[in-house]
Write a protein that holds these residues in place. Structure first.
Motif, PDB file in Angstrom:
ATOM      1  N   SER A   1       0.863  -1.186   0.000  1.00  0.00           N
ATOM      2  CA  SER A   1       0.000   0.000   0.000  1.00  0.00           C
ATOM      3  C   SER A   1       0.896   1.231   0.000  1.00  0.00           C
ATOM      4  CB  SER A   1      -0.872   0.012   1.253  1.00  0.00           C
ATOM      5  OG  SER A   1      -1.468   1.287   1.439  1.00  0.00           O
ATOM      6  N   THR A   2       0.440   2.285  -0.652  1.00  0.00           N
ATOM      7  CA  THR A   2       1.071   3.597  -0.484  1.00  0.00           C
ATOM      8  C   THR A   2       0.099   4.524   0.240  1.00  0.00           C
ATOM      9  OG1 THR A   2       2.438   3.341  -2.442  1.00  0.00           O
ATOM     10  CG2 THR A   2       2.070   5.587  -1.694  1.00  0.00           C
TER      11      THR A   2
ATOM     12  N   THR B   1      -3.141   4.201   1.439  1.00  0.00           N
ATOM     13  CA  THR B   1      -3.965   3.831   2.595  1.00  0.00           C
ATOM     14  C   THR B   1      -3.115   3.847   3.867  1.00  0.00           C
ATOM     15  OG1 THR B   1      -5.243   2.451   1.103  1.00  0.00           O
ATOM     16  CG2 THR B   1      -5.604   2.114   3.453  1.00  0.00           C
TER      17      THR B   1
ATOM     18  N   PRO C   1      -9.214   5.203  -7.362  1.00  0.00           N
ATOM     19  CA  PRO C   1      -8.650   4.934  -6.029  1.00  0.00           C
ATOM     20  C   PRO C   1      -7.126   4.969  -6.026  1.00  0.00           C
ATOM     21  CG  PRO C   1      -9.551   2.913  -6.996  1.00  0.00           C
ATOM     22  CD  PRO C   1      -9.949   4.042  -7.908  1.00  0.00           C
TER      23      PRO C   1
END
Ligand code: CP
Length: 305
Positions: A49-50, A52, A262
């Motif tokens: 993840s980046t 979140t 997203p």
């Protein structure tokens, strides 16, 4: 206020969504407050993840709390065979809140059942990503001034796209009309179509990314074809570049159209679309920090006023 987990967007009723939006507006105006002083939040990311992870961690830091956790499960005792249950039991001994991303669908629900502290689902496999949905809904509200009666075109990987699944359920309270655009291989699972039918939500399905589904939309929600969800990479190669949004495709779109994604993006939005005033995906990601501040405070039962 009670402490509570957020595992699925179905954990929120319409009034909960509206309450979180109101809180998010407050953090959008002033994200730096000492509301989490003395609190420790654990971020357990079993999948990459980046946005979140960093927006959750920034959210905690800006509220005066502290963060423990990992972004790479290969550095943890799960590689020695420790079960998810034992990991969660341990971490909930240390922290006031667990924020977890996991590749297995249902992992967040399971964690919430064994944890002694609230669990926030930061994405579980192809299932749900409820905090993404809340930031998507906030972004829709902020750009459209309303959530009611909007036409939302969702494009790309509708089969494995957990943000898509959560968004359909989250927006279902507000009488949306959906255009679903996906190749045959990545069409929306029947369960979500049955859900729309039961809720009386209007939708159309398309395999062509035609001008019609852009020109009649208030929101164009682009998604990435997710390589990591395919067991057969030949199948991925067939569909990976199936839809690419080009700037010229926006020529006849509504003035109020906003493009959401997203993120991360791969090829599905050409870079020069970023210059369009209709491109909103980077602001959308920024909204994630405010939204997550609201969700964290809500889960911990902290009075923001
Ligand atoms: N939108 C989203 O979940 O991005 P990350 O995978 O970078 O967290």
């Amino acid at each position: 206020m009670n402490k509570r987990s957020l595992v699925s967007i179905t954990d929120y009723q319409k009034e909960d969504i509206l309450r979180i939006l109101k809180l998010t507006e407050k953090f959008d105006k002033d994200p730096n407050r000492d509301l989490l002083k003395g609190k420790v939040c654990a971020t357990l990311f079993f999948e990459p993840s980046t946005r979140t992870r960093l927006s959750f961690e920034t959210a905690v830091n800006r509220l005066g709390g502290r963060v423990i956790g990992f972004s790479d499960a290969s550095t943890t005792s799960s590689t020695k065979g420790e079960t998810l249950k034992d990991t969660i039991l341990m971490v909930s001994n240390y922290a006031d809140l667990v924020i977890m991303r996991h590749h297995l669908e249902g992992a967040a629900r399971y964690a919430s059942e064994v944890s002694g502290v609230p669990v926030i689902n930061a994405g579980d496999g192809a299932n749900q990503h409820p905090t993404q949905t809340m930031l998507d809904i906030y972004s829709i509200y902020k750009t459209q001034g309303t959530l009611e009666n909007l036409t939302i075109t969702i494009v790309g990987d509708l089969k494995y796209g957990r943000t898509v699944h959560s968004l359909i359920i989250g927006m279902s309270h507000f009488n949306p009309t959906f255009n679903f655009v996906a190749p045959e291989e990545l069409m929306l699972p029947d369960t979500y179509k049955v859900f729309c039918d039961k809720q009386g939500i209007k939708y159309t399905e398309h395999t062509d990314f035609s001008p019609e589904v852009i020109d009649n939309a208030d929101i164009l929600y682009m998604t990435r074809v997710q390589r990591e969800r395919f067991t057969d990479l030949m199948e991925y190669e067939k569909v990976k570049n199936v839809y690419i949004l080009k700037k010229s495709m926006l020529d006849n779109s509504r003035d109020n159209l906003r493009i959401l994604h997203p993120l991360p993006r791969v090829n599905e939005i050409q870079q020069n679309v970023d210059d369009s005033p209709k491109a909103y995906y980077f602001e959308q990601a920024k909204n994630g920090m405010f939204t997550r501040q609201a969700i964290i405070c809500d889960s911990l039962g902290i009075n923001v006023d």
